[in-house]
Design a protein around this motif. Structure first.
Motif, PDB file in Angstrom:
ATOM      1  N   ILE A  49      -1.030   5.645   0.486  1.00 13.19           N
ATOM      2  CA  ILE A  49      -0.369   4.441   0.973  1.00 13.19           C
ATOM      3  C   ILE A  49      -1.559   3.732   1.475  1.00 13.19           C
ATOM      4  O   ILE A  49      -2.092   4.022   2.316  1.00 13.19           O
ATOM      5  CB  ILE A  49       0.858   4.375   1.688  1.00 13.19           C
ATOM      6  CG1 ILE A  49       1.770   5.207   1.165  1.00 13.19           C
ATOM      7  CG2 ILE A  49       1.219   3.058   2.217  1.00 13.19           C
ATOM      8  CD1 ILE A  49       2.840   5.496   1.806  1.00 13.19           C
ATOM      9  N   GLY A  50      -1.789   2.296   0.961  1.00 17.19           N
ATOM     10  CA  GLY A  50      -2.726   1.497   1.354  1.00 17.19           C
ATOM     11  C   GLY A  50      -2.296   0.137   1.689  1.00 17.19           C
ATOM     12  O   GLY A  50      -1.181  -0.255   1.154  1.00 17.19           O
ATOM     13  N   THR A  51      -3.031  -0.812   2.231  1.00 13.32           N
ATOM     14  CA  THR A  51      -2.417  -2.056   2.413  1.00 13.32           C
ATOM     15  C   THR A  51      -3.277  -3.086   1.612  1.00 13.32           C
ATOM     16  O   THR A  51      -4.208  -2.594   1.120  1.00 13.32           O
ATOM     17  CB  THR A  51      -2.894  -2.454   3.894  1.00 13.32           C
ATOM     18  OG1 THR A  51      -4.121  -2.386   4.125  1.00 13.32           O
ATOM     19  CG2 THR A  51      -1.815  -1.645   4.878  1.00 13.32           C
ATOM     20  N   GLY A  52      -2.759  -4.116   1.341  1.00 10.79           N
ATOM     21  CA  GLY A  52      -3.383  -5.173   0.509  1.00 10.79           C
ATOM     22  C   GLY A  52      -2.870  -6.675   0.984  1.00 10.79           C
ATOM     23  O   GLY A  52      -1.916  -6.828   1.602  1.00 10.79           O
ATOM     24  N   LYS A  53      -3.346  -7.331   0.150  1.00 13.08           N
ATOM     25  CA  LYS A  53      -2.798  -8.946   0.473  1.00 13.08           C
ATOM     26  C   LYS A  53      -3.033  -9.742  -0.894  1.00 13.08           C
ATOM     27  O   LYS A  53      -3.900  -9.613  -1.572  1.00 13.08           O
ATOM     28  CB  LYS A  53      -3.923  -9.480   1.294  1.00 13.08           C
ATOM     29  CG  LYS A  53      -3.684 -10.982   1.648  1.00 13.08           C
ATOM     30  CD  LYS A  53      -4.520 -11.507   2.553  1.00 13.08           C
ATOM     31  CE  LYS A  53      -4.264 -12.832   2.701  1.00 13.08           C
ATOM     32  NZ  LYS A  53      -5.460 -13.781   3.898  1.00 13.08           N
TER      33      LYS A  53
END
Length: 208
Positions: A49-53
């Motif tokens: 799980i990773g964060t993004g924009k």
């Protein structure tokens, strides 16, 4: 002297380049084959799980009216900077104005009809409209026509009611006269019955 041809000098260089190319291709094939084999036999036990924009792909935005219509004027051009509240396009308001005029006319008719019915309910001698309708009567021909029609209808209905009242009054007078005549006829019948009783008593005495 030994003569050396140019082709004989280039041949060792070409052979060296070919060896390097073959070696590079072989290494690439071995790497790809190893990576493919590893991917085929490996199992993923979990997820990462990773964060993004997210960002828009471009600065172009679609502008669309809720109900649509005919564009009468475009107030911006390609490359202009706009902010919230700026008028970008102006739609043709012909259809909207026509619909608004219809609604305003219906509202005026309903208000005038309400004043008319309330005046009849309260048995007022004259019809008085609200101030907003009276003010609009001077400047709007449609409103003036509506109010004039309601006044005419009010007077006609009032005249009709007065006529009905007069007829009912006459009928009441006729009924009163008939009742009076019936009372007199009843009295006459009673008097006649008394005379008959007296005559009958005399006849009985003669018979005896």
């Amino acid at each position: 002297m030994n003569d050396v041809q140019p082709d004989d000098r280039k041949r060792p260089i070409e052979l060296g380049i070919q060896r390097y190319l073959i070696a590079g291709l072989s290494a690439s094939l071995l790497f790809l084959g190893g990576a493919g084999s590893l991917a085929a036999v490996s199992k993923i036990a979990g997820e990462v799980i990773g964060t993004g924009k997210l960002v828009v792909d471009s600065n172009v935005k679609a502008v669309q009216h809720l109900k649509g219509g005919i564009v009468s004027e475009i107030l911006v051009k390609e490359g202009d900077t706009v902010k919230a509240g700026d008028v970008v396009v102006r739609l043709d308001d012909t259809v909207t104005r026509a619909a608004l005029a219809t609604v305003v006319k219906q509202l005026c008719e309903l208000k005038a009809r309400r004043a008319h019915l309330e005046a009849e309910r309260d048995d007022q001698p004259t019809l008085v409209f609200p101030e907003e309708l009276a003010a609009a009567e001077e400047s709007e021909a449609t409103t003036a026509g509506t109010l004039a029609g309601e006044r005419t209808l009010f007077l006609l209905r009032r005249s009709a009611r007065d006529g009905e009242k007069a007829q009912l009054g006459k009928r009441i007078g006729q009924f009163a006269d008939e009742a009076s005549g019936l009372g007199e006829q009843k009295q006459a019948n009673e008097n006649e019955a008394e005379l008959i009783e007296t005559e009958l008593a005399g006849l009985r005495e003669l018979w005896a």
